[in-house]
Design a protein around this motif. Structure first.
Motif, short mmCIF file in Angstrom:
data_model
loop_
_atom_site.label_atom_id
_atom_site.label_comp_id
_atom_site.label_asym_id
_atom_site.label_seq_id
_atom_site.Cartn_x
_atom_site.Cartn_y
_atom_site.Cartn_z
N GLU A 192 0.48 2.58 3.79
CA GLU A 192 -0.43 3.00 2.74
C GLU A 192 -0.33 4.19 2.09
O GLU A 192 -0.84 4.37 1.14
CB GLU A 192 -1.77 2.66 3.35
CG GLU A 192 -2.00 3.72 4.56
CD GLU A 192 -3.66 3.64 5.04
OE1 GLU A 192 -3.90 4.50 5.90
OE2 GLU A 192 -4.32 2.75 4.66
N TYR A 193 0.37 5.06 2.87
CA TYR A 193 0.65 6.53 2.18
C TYR A 193 1.73 6.46 1.02
O TYR A 193 1.96 7.49 0.53
CB TYR A 193 0.86 7.57 3.13
CG TYR A 193 2.00 7.12 4.08
CD1 TYR A 193 3.29 7.32 3.69
CD2 TYR A 193 1.94 6.74 5.49
CE1 TYR A 193 4.36 7.06 4.55
CE2 TYR A 193 2.80 6.75 6.32
CZ TYR A 193 3.85 6.78 5.84
OH TYR A 193 5.22 6.27 6.59
N GLN A 194 2.35 5.32 0.83
CA GLN A 194 3.55 5.22 -0.33
C GLN A 194 2.69 5.10 -1.63
O GLN A 194 1.75 4.30 -1.61
CB GLN A 194 4.31 3.98 0.11
CG GLN A 194 5.29 4.07 1.07
CD GLN A 194 6.58 4.78 0.89
OE1 GLN A 194 6.82 5.17 -0.21
NE2 GLN A 194 7.36 4.98 1.69
N CYS A 195 3.31 5.91 -2.44
CA CYS A 195 2.75 5.86 -3.78
C CYS A 195 2.98 4.47 -4.67
O CYS A 195 2.28 4.15 -5.41
CB CYS A 195 3.33 6.83 -4.75
SG CYS A 195 2.57 8.56 -4.21
N SER A 196 4.02 3.73 -4.03
CA SER A 196 4.26 2.49 -4.57
C SER A 196 3.22 1.24 -4.37
O SER A 196 2.98 0.53 -4.96
CB SER A 196 5.49 1.85 -4.31
OG SER A 196 5.69 1.97 -2.59
N VAL A 197 2.24 1.77 -3.26
CA VAL A 197 1.51 0.74 -2.98
C VAL A 197 0.10 1.36 -3.50
O VAL A 197 -0.74 2.01 -2.85
CB VAL A 197 1.05 0.74 -1.24
CG1 VAL A 197 0.19 -0.40 -1.05
CG2 VAL A 197 2.54 0.51 -0.71
N GLN A 198 0.10 0.78 -4.82
CA GLN A 198 -1.19 1.24 -5.59
C GLN A 198 -2.03 -0.14 -6.01
O GLN A 198 -1.49 -1.02 -6.19
CB GLN A 198 -1.00 1.85 -7.05
CG GLN A 198 -0.22 3.33 -6.81
CD GLN A 198 0.26 3.73 -8.19
OE1 GLN A 198 -0.33 3.45 -9.26
NE2 GLN A 198 0.74 5.13 -8.09
N ASP A 237 -10.01 7.89 -1.62
CA ASP A 237 -10.29 8.91 -2.72
C ASP A 237 -9.08 9.85 -2.85
O ASP A 237 -8.69 10.46 -3.86
CB ASP A 237 -11.40 9.91 -2.32
CG ASP A 237 -12.75 8.85 -2.27
OD1 ASP A 237 -12.69 7.97 -2.96
OD2 ASP A 237 -13.78 9.35 -1.79
N TRP A 238 -8.29 10.16 -1.82
CA TRP A 238 -7.23 11.16 -1.65
C TRP A 238 -6.11 10.56 -2.07
O TRP A 238 -4.77 11.16 -2.24
CB TRP A 238 -6.97 11.65 -0.24
CG TRP A 238 -6.78 10.45 0.74
CD1 TRP A 238 -7.91 9.95 1.49
CD2 TRP A 238 -5.50 9.79 1.00
NE1 TRP A 238 -7.26 8.75 2.43
CE2 TRP A 238 -5.81 8.71 2.13
CE3 TRP A 238 -4.30 9.82 0.61
CZ2 TRP A 238 -4.86 8.12 2.71
CZ3 TRP A 238 -3.29 8.89 1.24
CH2 TRP A 238 -3.75 8.10 2.11
N PHE A 239 -5.81 9.09 -2.42
CA PHE A 239 -4.84 8.39 -2.60
C PHE A 239 -3.79 8.97 -3.97
O PHE A 239 -2.70 9.37 -3.84
CB PHE A 239 -4.78 7.01 -2.83
CG PHE A 239 -3.46 6.10 -2.92
CD1 PHE A 239 -2.90 5.56 -1.91
CD2 PHE A 239 -3.07 5.85 -4.28
CE1 PHE A 239 -1.87 5.04 -1.96
CE2 PHE A 239 -2.03 4.87 -4.37
CZ PHE A 239 -1.25 4.59 -2.97
N PRO A 240 -4.32 8.95 -4.97
CA PRO A 240 -3.56 9.60 -5.91
C PRO A 240 -2.99 11.15 -5.81
O PRO A 240 -2.12 11.49 -6.63
CB PRO A 240 -4.46 9.58 -7.28
CG PRO A 240 -5.70 8.71 -6.75
CD PRO A 240 -5.85 8.86 -5.46
N HIS A 283 6.31 9.74 -2.27
CA HIS A 283 7.24 9.04 -3.06
C HIS A 283 8.51 8.86 -2.14
O HIS A 283 9.02 9.93 -1.97
CB HIS A 283 7.62 9.51 -4.51
CG HIS A 283 6.45 9.49 -5.32
ND1 HIS A 283 6.30 8.26 -6.22
CD2 HIS A 283 5.11 10.26 -5.70
CE1 HIS A 283 5.22 8.58 -7.04
NE2 HIS A 283 4.65 9.80 -6.64
N SER A 284 8.90 7.82 -1.73
CA SER A 284 10.05 7.57 -1.07
C SER A 284 10.76 6.19 -1.42
O SER A 284 10.04 5.09 -1.53
CB SER A 284 9.77 7.52 0.30
OG SER A 284 10.94 7.10 1.21
#
Length: 717
Positions: free
Chosen positions: A224-230, A237-240, A245-246
């Motif tokens: 869930e900490y991957q930016c591609s998983v949007q 709240d902290w996601f953006p 990015h990997s």
């Protein structure tokens, strides 16, 4: 599905080599045959058993049997051959054993829809039947073997597997693949649920046993900490601001399979059992000694009362046995006829090396000690003349640590000559010596142990050290004469009586002094000691651990005056009395000591018996009669003194003794006495005090106390 099939179990019959040899010996001795084992459960197409005993002239028959509806048992063995789906093959092993092998002569594959050959199984449980193998001599059955066969059909894969192995490319810069457990080309791999070669029917078999994790193709989704998983759903709240990015090439699962180098596959079978070398034996006490060719080193020994010709020798286990054989003709095989090349055996020493048995021959001119005449006088037709018969084999094993440093053998041979059958008593022994020194074992620590020899001793001239001696009694063998009798040790706690026979003629009875001296010398050879050890581990340098042996002579019988053919005062019986005492306990085990030892001689009168039909000994001065010389040992336990002697009042007055009287008066004082054991004394005393307090309170507050106070008040006025 490939590699998925019901396992076919094969019956592997194995028994300890010692028990098989014993059964062969017992079968041969009674001229019978036996199956070993007598009942088998077969779950495979091959069954093996053994027929032991005299197999010459024995035929084997095979038939199918079933339980009787009336008796519920299988009928008696039959020698009538019946047709079955099994083939019986035999192989002779030596002269006394026959190996039987039964093979199922039909295919175990499951029949297809259009299969008309008949060489297949119509249902998964292909065979369920009971077979009987009978060993017959003529038309008479001698032994039988029952086999319960339960065979299942084999399940084969739809497509045959290949030995081709999938070559994995260099995984430095490329992912491993979508199904890492797909290792075999065009074959469904077991438990690999992502293998595209598996059909839906195959996957149902292992649906609950799929390989877990990435190796089984179950790669977890992107974290869930991957930016591609949007996603607009459930986005924290902290996601953006804190996402990572990997690229997909940086998969964390790549390191589970890549080791840095590519290993090329080697053509050949996938699973090969490596060649194992025979292990080097490490000898411990009781382990069998092994020869260079991997066989057990054997010496004749006694087992279950029978003399076994080939018994394994145990490390650090001394033994000495006698094997009696009836000779109707000269022996031709081992162990009575031995060759030097057979005795010079190469033995593994336990440290990776080999020791060779060093043989020394001793030739004795007279073998009468080993031979006695047999009652079977008509069993031979010609005179026995047997040279170089091995009558004794005495082995000495020298050891250090867990290894053997040397083995010596003393072979005693002699010539047997007789006009009739004889009983040969051959002797075999093995002694383990540590650096050429064999210490004498103790008989206890510290007290004597029942079953151990009584230790005696004598002080040598010019020394203060007690030399160990053994106390003996007679042990008659063969004809029972004192000239051939042996001696057996006096065993602690074992009462025993034995004796031998001494031939005495009328001429000997005219020289009574010489006769008494001869009998006395025979009796004194049994006990050549002056001290006996108090405990089982005595100190041979201190007389405090030893007790003097008391020799006493009983009164002789009344003098007979001048009587011909008679001698009085002959010490024909020797009796040893041993007084023992329990001096304490160690670990709950009573420690027994010898308190005193006395040797008595009972004197009797020897007179020739001239009555009956045989009077030759009374007429001929050189014809002997047999007189008995006996010896016995008795152990007497001294009771332990538990305290001072009781007075006459304590012995006779039993009125207040609760152990010897039905009425126990002290129990009436419960709970102020300790005779009542129904509950702890503290609780019973507390309850008694409460009862006393309640009684006093009731007395003070009750009517009697009120009347006493009123009378006292009236008297005062």
């Amino acid at each position: 599905m490939a590699n998925v099939a019901n396992a076919i179990l094969s019956v592997n019959i194995s028994r300890h080599a010692l028990s098989i040899v014993l059964l062969i010996y017992l079968a041969n001795s009674q001229d019978i045959v036996v199956f070993q084992p007598t009942f088998l459960v077969a779950s495979g197409p091959t069954v093996t058993s053994y027929l032991l005993g005299n197999t010459s002239g024995v035929s084997l028959t095979l038939r199918k049997v079933s339980l009787s509806n009336t008796t519920g048992s299988i009928g008696s063995p039959s020698c009538v051959e019946e047709a079955t789906r099994w083939t019986l093959a035999t192989e002779q092993i030596g002269k006394t054993a026959l190996r039987l092998t039964l093979r199922f002569n039909q295919s175990l594959r499951l029949c297809t829809e259009n299969d008309t050959t008949g060489d297949c199984c119509s249902k998964p449980l292909c065979v369920l039947e009971t077979l009987q193998v009978s060993a017959c001599v003529g038309s008479t059955p001698q032994a039988s073997l029952l086999i319960q066969a339960s065979l299942y059909a084999q399940l084969f894969p739809t497509n045959a597997g290949s030995d081709n192995q999938t070559v994995i490319p260099n995984q430095v810069y490329q992912p491993l693949g979508v199904c890492p457990c797909d290792l075999t080309h065009r074959v469904c791999d077991v438990r690999c649920c992502c293998d595209e070669d598996c059909s839906s029917a195959d996957l149902k078999l292992v649906a609950s046993h799929c390989l877990p994790g990435p190796f089984g193709g179950q790669v977890s989704p992107a974290p869930e900490y991957q930016c591609s998983v949007q996603s607009s759903e459930n986005t924290p709240d902290w996601f953006p601001f804190l996402c990572v990015h990997s690229p997909p090439e940086n998969s964390p699962y790549l390191g589970l399979f890549y080791q840095g180098n590519t290993v090329s596959s080697i053509p050949g079978p996938s699973f090969q059992r490596p060649m194992l070398k025979a292990p080097v034996p490490v000898y411990v006490q009781g382990s069998p000694i092994v020869t260079l060719n991997g066989q057990f080193f054997t010496i004749p020994q006694m087992l279950f009362g029978q003399c076994l010709k080939m018994a394994p020798v145990a490390f650090l286990k001394d033994f000495s046995v006698e094997c009696v054989s009836l000779l109707l003709s000269c022996p031709t095989g081992a162990p009575l006829q031995t060759q030097l090349t057979d005795l010079s055996t190469e033995v593994k020493n336990g440290n990776g090396g080999v020791v060779v048995v060093n043989v020394t021959d001793v030739v004795i001119p007279d073998v009468s000690v080993f031979v006695s005449e047999s009652s079977v006088v008509n069993a031979i037709s010609e005179r026995l003349e047997c040279p170089n018969v091995t009558v004794a084999l005495d082995y000495k094993f020298f050891w250090t640590g867990n290894g053997i440093t040397g083995i010596t053998l003393t072979r005693t041979v002699g010539t047997i000559t007789s006009n009739q059958s004889v009983m040969l008593t051959a002797r075999y022994s093995a002694a383990f010596l540590n650096r050429e020194f064999r210490p004498e074992s103790n008989s206890g620590n510290p007290g004597y142990q029942v079953g151990k020899p009584v230790i005696a001793g004598v002080v040598e001239n010019g020394t203060e050290v007690i030399q160990r001696r053994i106390m003996n009694i007679w042990k008659s063998v063969h004809d029972g004469l004192c000239s051939t009798a042996q001696k057996k040790m006096v065993i602690f706690g074992e009462n025993s009586t034995s004796g031998c026979l001494l031939p005495v003629s009328r001429h000997d009875l005219t020289q009574c002094n010489l006769l008494r001296e001869k009998v006395t010398n025979l009796q004194e050879t049994l006990i050549a000691a002056t001290y006996v050890a108090k405990r089982g581990n005595p100190d041979f340098t201190s007389l405090m651990d030893w007790v003097n042996i008391s020799y006493a002579t009983l009164n002789s019988s009344a003098a007979m005056g001048k009587v011909t053919s008679a001698c009085d005062g002959v010490p024909s019986h020797q009796h040893i009395q041993v007084w023992t005492l329990i001096t304490g306990q160690i670990g709950g085990i009573p420690q027994r000591e010898i308190h005193a030892l006395e040797v008595n001689y009972s004197r009797t009168t020897w007179t020739l018996e001239c009555g009956g039909g045989d009077i030759s000994s009374c007429q001929d001065p050189d014809t002997p009669q047999l007189f008995s010389i006996t010896s016995s040992v008795t152990f007497i336990d001294i009771p332990v003194n538990t305290g001072p002697p009781k007075s006459r009042f304590q012995i006779n007055f039993t009125e207040y003794d609760c152990n010897r009287n039905d009425v126990c008066w002290p129990e009436l004082a419960f709970p102020f006495t300790r005779y009542f054991t129904g509950e702890p004394y503290s609780q019973s005393l507390a309850k008694g005090m409460v009862l006393v307090g309640m009684f006093i309170a009731a007395s003070i507050l009750g009517t009697p106390w009120r009347q006493i106070r009123q009378a006292w008040h009236n008297a005062a006025l």
